[in-house]
Design an enzyme around this catalytic site. Structure first.
Site, short mmCIF file in Angstrom:
data_model
loop_
_atom_site.label_atom_id
_atom_site.label_comp_id
_atom_site.label_asym_id
_atom_site.label_seq_id
_atom_site.Cartn_x
_atom_site.Cartn_y
_atom_site.Cartn_z
CE LYS A 23 -3.80 -2.44 2.22
NZ LYS A 23 -4.40 -2.68 3.77
CD GLN A 76 -3.80 -4.42 6.58
OE1 GLN A 76 -3.94 -3.29 6.17
NE2 GLN A 76 -3.86 -5.77 5.98
CG ASP A 83 -10.31 -0.37 5.03
OD1 ASP A 83 -10.02 -0.98 4.15
OD2 ASP A 83 -9.75 -0.44 6.25
N1 GUN Z 1 -6.98 -7.15 5.85
C1 GUN Z 1 -7.17 -7.57 4.75
N2 GUN Z 1 -7.91 -6.93 3.81
C2 GUN Z 1 -8.06 -5.55 4.39
C3 GUN Z 1 -8.66 -4.55 4.15
O1 GUN Z 1 -9.39 -4.37 2.97
N3 GUN Z 1 -8.54 -3.47 4.78
C4 GUN Z 1 -8.13 -3.57 6.20
N4 GUN Z 1 -8.03 -2.49 6.86
N5 GUN Z 1 -7.69 -4.58 6.47
C5 GUN Z 1 -7.59 -5.85 5.71
#
Ligand code: GUN
Length: 279
Positions: free
Chosen positions: A49, A93, A116
């Site tokens: 990311k 996360q 998100d």
């Molecule tokens: N862990 C796995 N996929 C995601 C996601 O799309 N967002 C977040 N915050 N954590 C994740």
């Protein structure tokens, strides 16, 4: 002929457009990612990311906490980020360590900065027919990929395996909004193959290699959200790609399908929140 749903190619196309847009701003969007503990998969995702954000001109700040950090400390940090006018987007996360409640944490994020789309406001808007500030990244990425190949959802039977808040539930709603007929299956579903055989579009978000050719009807569209390392260390998805690709009309590979689209959606969401913040 089977067509590969190429997430990498679409990622490059979308990110090139986003970069041009960001280059024209005097101020850059800022994304803050909170990473707790040392989950190896989470570390890889967060790194990807950050790298992607930096490539297109998004400021990306990762805040690392040790596994034993308290829920209160994370909540205090979120309050601080909510108030910080230089922060446009916040992501915590997942998964979180067991002693921290993800519901308690997510509900503290200002919905206008919830990149998100997981906060109760944004989820509530999604499920009640309103408009969330942004849509969850993986479902949004799947729709971008299907749209790129002009795959119509209206009237189709979409079968989703997995009922998580990250993928299954929001994706089901977003498919319903496109007038698909949606079935959600999960670990307690009986006779899974009887259901998957009726799918026009199958989305699997399990994290185990469970989808075989005999479970699907010829010509279906297959979207593989699963990603894990098999015993020999190879990156795999939920789908037996080699055999399923003989009968599917479209299929997304792992890696190179949904994964790049999730990150692309995160970048799109960051810029959307930034633009809303500016105005
Ligand atoms: N862990 C796995 N996929 C995601 C996601 O799309 N967002 C977040 N915050 N954590 C994740």
């Amino acid at each position: 002929m089977t067509i590969i749903l190429d997430g990498k190619a679409l990622r490059e196309k979308i990110l090139a457009g986003l970069k041009l847009k960001i280059d024209n701003y005097t101020k850059k969007p800022t994304l803050v990612v909170i990473l707790i503990g040392k989950n190896p998969a989470s570390q890889i995702y967060v790194n990807n990311k950050k790298k992607t954000a930096e490539k297109i001109g998004i400021n990306s700040i990762v805040i690392n906490y040790p596994e034993n950090v308290s829920e209160q400390e994370i909540i205090l940090k979120i309050h601080e980020l909510n108030k910080d006018d230089n922060v446009d987007a916040i992501l915590v996360q997942l998964p979180l360590p067991k002693h921290i409640s993800k519901e308690n944490i997510i509900k503290m994020i200002d919905p206008k900065k919830d990149v998100d789309g997981f906060s109760p406001y944004n989820f509530g808007q999604l499920f009640s027919g309103g408009t969330p500030f942004v849509y969850p990244c993986t479902p949004k990425g799947i729709l971008l990929l299907l749209d790129e190949y002009n795959i119509e959802l209206e009237g189709k039977h979409a079968v989703i395996i997995g009922r998580s808040n990250i993928v299954g539930k929001p994706l089901a709603q977003m498919f319903l909004d496109r007038n698909a007929t949606v079935t959600i299956c999960h670990s307690r579903t009986k006779n899974l193959a009887d259901i998957t055989k009726t799918a026009d579009i199958l989305v699997s978000a399990v994290g185990e290699n469970i989808i075989e050719e005999k479970m699907l009807k010829s010509g279906c569209v297959v979207v593989d959200v699963g990603i894990f390392k098999d015993a020999s260390g190879r990156t795999r998805g939920d789908v037996d790609f080699e055999n399923v690709s003989k009968i599917a009309s479209y299929i997304s590979p792992v890696p190179g399908g949904v994964g790049p689209m999730t990150i692309t959606s995160l970048m799109l969401n960051t810029v959307e929140l930034f633009e809303k913040h500016l105005s």
